[in-house]
Motif scaffolding. Structure first.
Motif, mmCIF file in Angstrom:
data_model
loop_
_atom_site.group_PDB
_atom_site.id
_atom_site.type_symbol
_atom_site.label_atom_id
_atom_site.label_comp_id
_atom_site.label_asym_id
_atom_site.label_seq_id
_atom_site.Cartn_x
_atom_site.Cartn_y
_atom_site.Cartn_z
ATOM 1 N N GLN A 212 32.689 59.163 28.631
ATOM 2 C CA GLN A 212 31.418 58.084 29.732
ATOM 3 C C GLN A 212 30.609 57.418 28.625
ATOM 4 N N ALA A 213 30.015 58.147 27.784
ATOM 5 C CA ALA A 213 29.291 57.789 26.196
ATOM 6 C C ALA A 213 29.648 56.066 26.088
ATOM 7 N N ALA A 214 31.063 56.187 25.850
ATOM 8 C CA ALA A 214 31.748 55.440 25.654
ATOM 9 C C ALA A 214 31.346 54.152 26.455
ATOM 10 N N ILE A 215 31.810 53.915 27.536
ATOM 11 C CA ILE A 215 32.253 53.101 28.831
ATOM 12 C C ILE A 215 30.898 52.828 29.129
ATOM 13 N N ASN A 216 29.099 53.937 28.554
ATOM 14 C CA ASN A 216 28.249 52.637 28.717
ATOM 15 C C ASN A 216 27.525 52.110 28.103
ATOM 16 N N LEU A 217 28.537 52.190 27.026
ATOM 17 C CA LEU A 217 27.915 50.456 25.680
ATOM 18 C C LEU A 217 28.538 49.804 26.503
ATOM 19 N N LEU A 218 29.612 49.459 27.467
ATOM 20 C CA LEU A 218 30.086 48.080 27.282
ATOM 21 C C LEU A 218 29.285 47.334 28.543
ATOM 22 N N PRO A 219 29.384 45.799 28.237
ATOM 23 C CA PRO A 219 28.188 45.443 28.805
ATOM 24 C C PRO A 219 28.723 45.158 30.262
ATOM 25 N N ALA A 220 30.344 45.083 30.596
ATOM 26 C CA ALA A 220 30.461 44.517 32.152
ATOM 27 C C ALA A 220 32.138 46.027 31.672
ATOM 28 N N ALA A 221 31.690 47.079 32.021
ATOM 29 C CA ALA A 221 33.055 48.289 32.361
ATOM 30 C C ALA A 221 33.840 47.276 33.446
ATOM 31 N N GLY A 393 25.309 48.466 30.674
ATOM 32 C CA GLY A 393 26.117 47.584 30.764
ATOM 33 C C GLY A 393 25.729 47.654 31.956
ATOM 34 N N PHE A 394 26.510 46.514 32.974
ATOM 35 C CA PHE A 394 26.858 46.459 34.882
ATOM 36 C C PHE A 394 26.876 47.053 35.944
ATOM 37 N N ARG A 395 26.698 47.731 36.068
ATOM 38 C CA ARG A 395 26.976 48.909 37.439
ATOM 39 C C ARG A 395 26.338 48.631 38.428
ATOM 40 N N GLY A 396 27.648 47.966 39.419
ATOM 41 C CA GLY A 396 27.818 47.133 41.022
ATOM 42 C C GLY A 396 27.577 49.213 41.707
ATOM 43 N N LYS A 397 27.816 48.684 42.889
ATOM 44 C CA LYS A 397 27.849 49.361 43.154
ATOM 45 C C LYS A 397 28.912 51.010 43.694
ATOM 46 N N ASN A 398 29.668 50.167 43.030
ATOM 47 C CA ASN A 398 31.226 51.475 42.605
ATOM 48 C C ASN A 398 31.453 51.851 41.495
ATOM 49 N N PHE A 399 30.436 51.150 40.973
ATOM 50 C CA PHE A 399 30.686 52.080 39.139
ATOM 51 C C PHE A 399 30.843 53.348 39.083
ATOM 52 N N ALA A 400 29.883 54.257 39.775
ATOM 53 C CA ALA A 400 29.840 55.940 39.484
ATOM 54 C C ALA A 400 31.254 56.181 40.165
ATOM 55 N N GLY A 401 31.689 55.840 41.124
ATOM 56 C CA GLY A 401 33.352 56.456 41.509
ATOM 57 C C GLY A 401 34.436 56.187 40.590
ATOM 58 N N ILE A 402 34.240 54.954 40.309
ATOM 59 C CA ILE A 402 35.420 53.965 39.233
ATOM 60 C C ILE A 402 35.195 55.130 38.196
ATOM 61 N N GLN A 403 33.530 55.164 37.548
ATOM 62 C CA GLN A 403 34.076 55.470 35.716
ATOM 63 C C GLN A 403 34.392 57.605 36.663
#
Length: 441
Positions: A212-221, A393-403
Motif C-alpha cells: 500500500q505504501a508503494a502504491i502511494n508513491l505512484l502518480p496514477a495507480a 498520486g491521483f485518487r479518484g472516487k474508486n481509489f480506496a476500493g480498488i486498492q
C-alpha cells in the motif's frame, strides 16, 4: 518534552468499496456549500460537534471553549472507515446524523467531495500549510478541507533483533542493509530475504501494508486523472509488476502477514514476531503503545524510492449544518500551527503546517520509546527528501476500493492461500466483477 505513547486509531484505513454520494441540499448558514457566513454573537450556538477517530488534545478543546463560550462535543469513532460510513450515510440522507465538523481521511477525500456543494467552501489561510496539502484539500480551486497531519514514510526497525541476526547493529548499518541512498523496494525486500535466512522471526509485519505504501508513491495507480475512469486491471502493467514483486517476497515468507488493525498486531510486537514496519509518522505513536516494554525500536531516515506520504486528514464542514459559520471557526482553530504542535505531542501526528514543521518544539522533541530519537526531525527530513512526491498520486472516487482489492491479493499469498499468479488472477477477476467502464493505461 516527550511524545505521548497513547494509542490512536488507524490513520489511513482503506474502504472495502467506494460509492457515489447523493447530494445534500445546502442548508444552515453556509447554504449550497459556499462560504460559512459570519460567526457572530447573535448566531453563536451553545455547542458544536466534531467527528473524528483519534484522541483530541484536551487543552485544545478547552481553550476553544474558554475563548468562545461554546461547548465542543467530540463524536469519536473507532477508526477512519467507521467515521466515513457515517459521512456516507449522512450525505445520502440530507445531512442526517452529521456533525458540525468532520475529519476526513485522504483516501476517502475524493469520494467524499464527489458533490462539492455538500461541503462549505473554507476561507484561505495564507502560508499556513505546505502548498500541496492545500491542493489536496481543494476541489476546483475552492478549499473544502483544512489540513491536519501528513504521513511522511519511514521504516521502524528493531536494532536488537537485526543485530542478533547479524545483519545490522545501528541506524547507519540498517540504512546500508536496505539499500542506503539508492534504496528501492527490491533492495528492501531482498534485505528481508537475507534477514529471515538468519533469524527465526519475520522481517516485516505485513507486505500488504508495504505494498500500500508503494502504491502511494505512484502518480496514477488505478485511475485516469483526466477521465476519472479506473484503468483496466488486467492491462495495468505498472501495478502488476509491483504486485508480483511484493507477492514473490510474500511467498518467500519474509512477512508475518499481520497488518495494523489485525487483532494480533499488538501481540506480534510483544512476541518480537517481526523486525521492521513501514511506518508513516502517524503510526509511530501506535507502535510505541503496542510495543510498550519492548526495547530496540528505532526509525530509519532511509526509505525506499526516496520516500513519500501515506495518510493525512482534513477537517471539513457539511453545508447542511445549522452553525456552519462557527463550525468553520472551529475547523480553523483545530488546524492552526499551535494546534498542530499539540496534536503531535498527543498522538505523534506530523504537521502539515509550515510553522509547526519548523518549530523546535517538534524538531527537538525526543522519544523515550524510540531510544531518544528526535522523530520530528527525522520525519521532517523524510518529508523534505520526498519533496512533491509526498503529495501522492491521483485518487479518484474508486481509489480506496480498488486498492483494497490489490492489497487483499498480497494477503492471500502471505497466508499461503494462493501463489503470486493465482492471487493476481483473483485481483483481476474481482476487479472485473465490479463492472467499471475502464480506461486504457
Amino acid at each position: 518534552m516527550r511524545i505521548s505513547t497513547r494509542i490512536i486509531a488507524i490513520g489511513a484505513s482503506a474502504l472495502v468499496a467506494t460509492l457515489g454520494l447523493a447530494s445534500c441540499s445546502g442548508g444552515g448558514s453556509g447554504g449550497n456549500g459556499s462560504g460559512g457566513g459570519t460567526a457572530t454573537e447573535a448566531n453563536k450556538p451553545a455547542k458544536l460537534t466534531v467527528a473524528a477517530w483519534m484522541d483530541f488534545p484536551p487543552e485544545l478543546i478547552q481553550s476553544f471553549e474558554k475563548k468562545y463560550g461554546i461547548k465542543v462535543v467530540v463524536n469519536k469513532y473507532p477508526d477512519g472507515a467507521s467515521a466515513q460510513t457515517v459521512v456516507r450515510n449522512g450525505l445520502s440522507s440530507n445531512g442526517s446524523g452529521l456533525s458540525d465538523v468532520h475529519l476526513i481521511e485522504l483516501d476517502s477525500w475524493t469520494e467524499t467531495m464527489s458533490v462539492p456543494s455538500d461541503w462549505v467552501t473554507l476561507p484561505a489561510v495564507p502560508d499556513r500549510w505546505v502548498d500541496w496539502k492545500v491542493t489536496q484539500g481543494s476541489v476546483d480551486g475552492k478549499i473544502k478541507g483544512y489540513g491536519t497531519d501528513i504521513g511522511p514514510l519511514g521504516i521502524a526497525y528493531n536494532q536488537d533483533m537485526l543485530s542478533a541476526a547479524g545483519v545490522a547493529t545501528d541506524e547507519a548499518s540498517f540504512s546500508t542493509f536496505i539499500g542506503g541512498d539508492d534504496a528501492t523496494w527490491q533492495s528492501f525486500l531482498d534485505a528481508g530475504r537475507q534477514y529471515v535466512a538468519h533469524s527465526d522471526n519475520y522481517f516485516i509485519d505485513s507486505l500488504s501494508s508495504a505494498f500500500q505504501a508503494a502504491i502511494n508513491l505512484l502518480p496514477a495507480a488505478f485511475e485516469d486523472p483526466k477521465s476519472g475512469k479506473p484503468y483496466d486491471m488486467a492491462d495495468n502493467a505498472e501495478i502488476k509488476k509491483l504486485f508480483m514483486m511484493f507477492a514473490d517476497a510474500a511467498q518467500d515468507h519474509i512477512s508475518a502477514g499481520i497488518p495494523i488493525g489485525n487483532a494480533d498486531w499488538g501481540a506480534g510486537f510483544q512476541n518480537k514476531k517481526w523486525a521492521t514496519v513501514v511506518t508513516p509518522a502517524w503510526m509511530s505513536g501506535i507502535i510505541a503503545s503496542n510495543a510498550d516494554g519492548v526495547s530496540g525500536w528505532r526509525v530509519s531516515s532511509t526509505f525506499p524510492e526516496g520516500g513519500g506520504n501515506w495518510g493525512g486528514s482534513f477537517f471539513a464542514v457539511p453545508a447542511t449544518g445549522k452553525h456552519t459559520a462557527w463550525a468553520v471557526k472551529l475547523a480553523d482553530y483545530l488546524t492552526s500551527s499551535d494546534a498542530a504542535i499539540q496534536w503531535f505531542h498527543k498522538n505523534g501526528q506530523f504537521p502539515s503546517q509550515t510553522d509547526a514543521i519548523k518549530s523546535p518544539d517538534i524538531a527537538d522533541t525526543k522519544s523515550d520509546f524510540f531510544g531518544g530519537q528526535q522523530l520530528g526531525k527525522i520525519y521532517g527530513d523524510l518529508a523534505a527528501k520526498a519533496g512533491d512526491s509526498a503529495a501522492g498520486g491521483f485518487r479518484g472516487k474508486n481509489f480506496a476500493g480498488i486498492q483494497k482489492l490489490a492489497t487483499n491479493g498480497i494477503s492471500l499469498v502471505e497466508s499461503g492461500a494462493a501463489t503470486p499468479q493465482q492471487a493476481w488472477d483473483k485481483v483481476v477477476s474481482d476487479f472485473n466483477a465490479l463492472g467499471f467502464d475502464t480506461a486504457k493505461k
